[in-house]
Scaffold this motif. Sequence first.
Motif, mmCIF file in Angstrom:
data_model
loop_
_atom_site.group_PDB
_atom_site.id
_atom_site.type_symbol
_atom_site.label_atom_id
_atom_site.label_comp_id
_atom_site.label_asym_id
_atom_site.label_seq_id
_atom_site.Cartn_x
_atom_site.Cartn_y
_atom_site.Cartn_z
ATOM 1 N N LEU A 121 92.177 -33.206 25.068
ATOM 2 C CA LEU A 121 92.562 -31.911 25.367
ATOM 3 C C LEU A 121 91.808 -31.213 24.404
ATOM 4 N N GLU A 122 91.579 -29.676 24.865
ATOM 5 C CA GLU A 122 91.146 -28.918 23.776
ATOM 6 C C GLU A 122 91.854 -27.585 23.891
ATOM 7 N N PRO A 123 92.235 -26.621 22.599
ATOM 8 C CA PRO A 123 92.630 -25.417 22.794
ATOM 9 C C PRO A 123 91.797 -24.485 23.676
ATOM 10 N N THR A 124 92.443 -23.454 24.380
ATOM 11 C CA THR A 124 91.591 -22.361 24.813
ATOM 12 C C THR A 124 92.513 -21.199 24.824
ATOM 13 N N SER A 125 92.100 -20.171 24.857
ATOM 14 C CA SER A 125 92.819 -18.657 25.042
ATOM 15 C C SER A 125 92.639 -18.548 26.594
ATOM 16 N N ILE A 126 93.843 -17.668 27.042
ATOM 17 C CA ILE A 126 93.903 -17.294 28.164
ATOM 18 C C ILE A 126 94.796 -15.820 28.074
ATOM 19 N N GLN A 127 94.470 -15.379 29.220
ATOM 20 C CA GLN A 127 95.449 -14.001 29.291
ATOM 21 C C GLN A 127 96.525 -14.314 30.106
ATOM 22 N N GLY A 128 97.647 -14.484 29.398
ATOM 23 C CA GLY A 128 99.176 -14.831 30.216
ATOM 24 C C GLY A 128 100.113 -13.661 30.544
#
Length: 208
Positions: A49-56
């Motif tokens: 897995l890799e961390p990623t930023s999303i708009q929640g």
Amino acid sequence: MQITIVDHPLVQHKLALLREADVSTNKFRLLTEELARLLAYEATRDLALEPTSIQGWCGEVTVRKIKGKKLTVVPILRAGLGMLGGVLDLVPSAKISVVGLARNEETLQPEPYFEKFVGSLDDRLALIIDPMLATGGSMVATIDMLKRKGCQHIKAIVMVAAPEGVRLVNACHPDVPLYCAALDSHLDEHGYIIPGLGDAGDKIFGTK
Ligand code: PRP
Ligand code: URA
């Protein structure tokens, strides 16, 4: 012998139903898909897995998504097709590579008749699927083909394995982890797994 036997109660129950002599084509097909789904869940447990930023909903949030290129599922024709739907239920965006091999009933050697691989195999995990690992010849031939195309990360999922097949795959390709629902007793004089399931391809396709 290196093989992961998935001893989950649902897996063992479905395998028990598959072993019944009078199982219908419809039921065999359904159970094969269900079992493939559960085995694939185990075989994908260590995907990176890799961390990623999303708009929640409340702003930016860091989530984890599967890293790297989409994996490729590799059904070995014919019987492997019976497992494909179950695996795709879990990994719907997987790419599909297909290998056609028929086991010569006298020599028990796999005879290739088709291959179509997706691109960039050197960057993908390949998940080979085939209900039966008997002598192991078909599995070794498929892994050989994938490695010739540059694939370096391969796993194989079968429903039932024979010790003879596991030993051959372990010896030829010690880097390829195997997953199964059962490791059965032995092969008979015709190369069938005992107790096994009989001819899985015929049961899935309703032939014979
Ligand atoms: C079966 C099975 C495997 C192979 C296993 O396929 O689905 O591919 O035999 O045997 P092995 O480990 O000794 O190679 P088969 O060749 O009967 O073709 P099918 O899928 O078209 O029925
Ligand atoms: N292929 C099958 O379908 N069943 C076996 O037991 C061995 C090879």
